[in-house]
Design a protein around this motif. Structure first.
Motif, PDB file in Angstrom:
ATOM      1  N   GLU A   5     -20.389 -19.800  84.489  1.00  0.00           N
ATOM      2  CA  GLU A   5     -20.491 -18.427  83.866  1.00  0.00           C
ATOM      3  C   GLU A   5     -20.977 -16.990  83.826  1.00  0.00           C
ATOM      4  N   PHE A   6     -19.640 -16.203  83.638  1.00  0.00           N
ATOM      5  CA  PHE A   6     -20.183 -14.900  83.985  1.00  0.00           C
ATOM      6  C   PHE A   6     -19.685 -13.742  82.615  1.00  0.00           C
ATOM      7  N   ASN A   7     -20.183 -12.757  82.785  1.00  0.00           N
ATOM      8  CA  ASN A   7     -20.242 -11.451  81.716  1.00  0.00           C
ATOM      9  C   ASN A   7     -19.166 -10.710  81.908  1.00  0.00           C
ATOM     10  N   VAL A   8     -17.760 -10.580  80.757  1.00  0.00           N
ATOM     11  CA  VAL A   8     -16.777  -9.685  81.459  1.00  0.00           C
ATOM     12  C   VAL A   8     -17.180  -8.320  80.470  1.00  0.00           C
ATOM     13  N   HIS A   9     -17.212  -7.148  80.658  1.00  0.00           N
ATOM     14  CA  HIS A   9     -17.324  -6.056  80.646  1.00  0.00           C
ATOM     15  C   HIS A   9     -16.367  -5.384  80.290  1.00  0.00           C
TER      16      HIS A   9
END
Length: 108
Positions: A104-108
């Motif tokens: 899981e990773f966050n996209v900014h």
């Protein structure tokens, strides 16, 4: 008149039962394949992707952590091996295991 023949009689009781209920669980970081215990089985052979054989002692589970290292799909089958009195079982139905880690990773 004496009979000097030395006859050894060996009874064969047919084939061992086929292992069923294959499943994989992650137990404390160990990727454990388990299957039904087969009465009279001395050891088992595990076939992974039609090529990798692992012969086990009388246990009915195995840690696959060092084997299923690649992020890919694995086809797994198990059979109970021949003994003095029983023939080997047939291979179990194919069990498919996917070793993909979810990231899981966050996209900014």
């Amino acid at each position: 008149d004496s009979d000097n023949s030395n006859t050894i009689s060996i009874n064969n009781y047919g084939a061992l039962q086929t292992p069923h209920n294959l499943q994989i669980n992650n137990i404390n970081g160990e990727i454990r394949l388990s299957y039904d215990y087969i009465e009279n089985a001395v050891d088992y052979t595990i076939l992974i992707n039609d090529g990798e054989y692992i012969k086990l002692s009388k246990t009915y589970y195995v840690d696959l952590s060092d084997i299923v290292l690649d992020a890919t799909n694995y086809s797994i089958k198990v059979k109970a091996n021949k003994t003095d009195y029983f023939e080997e079982s047939a291979y179990s139905s194919e069990f498919n295991y996917s070793n993909y880690e979810i990231i899981e990773f966050n996209v900014h």
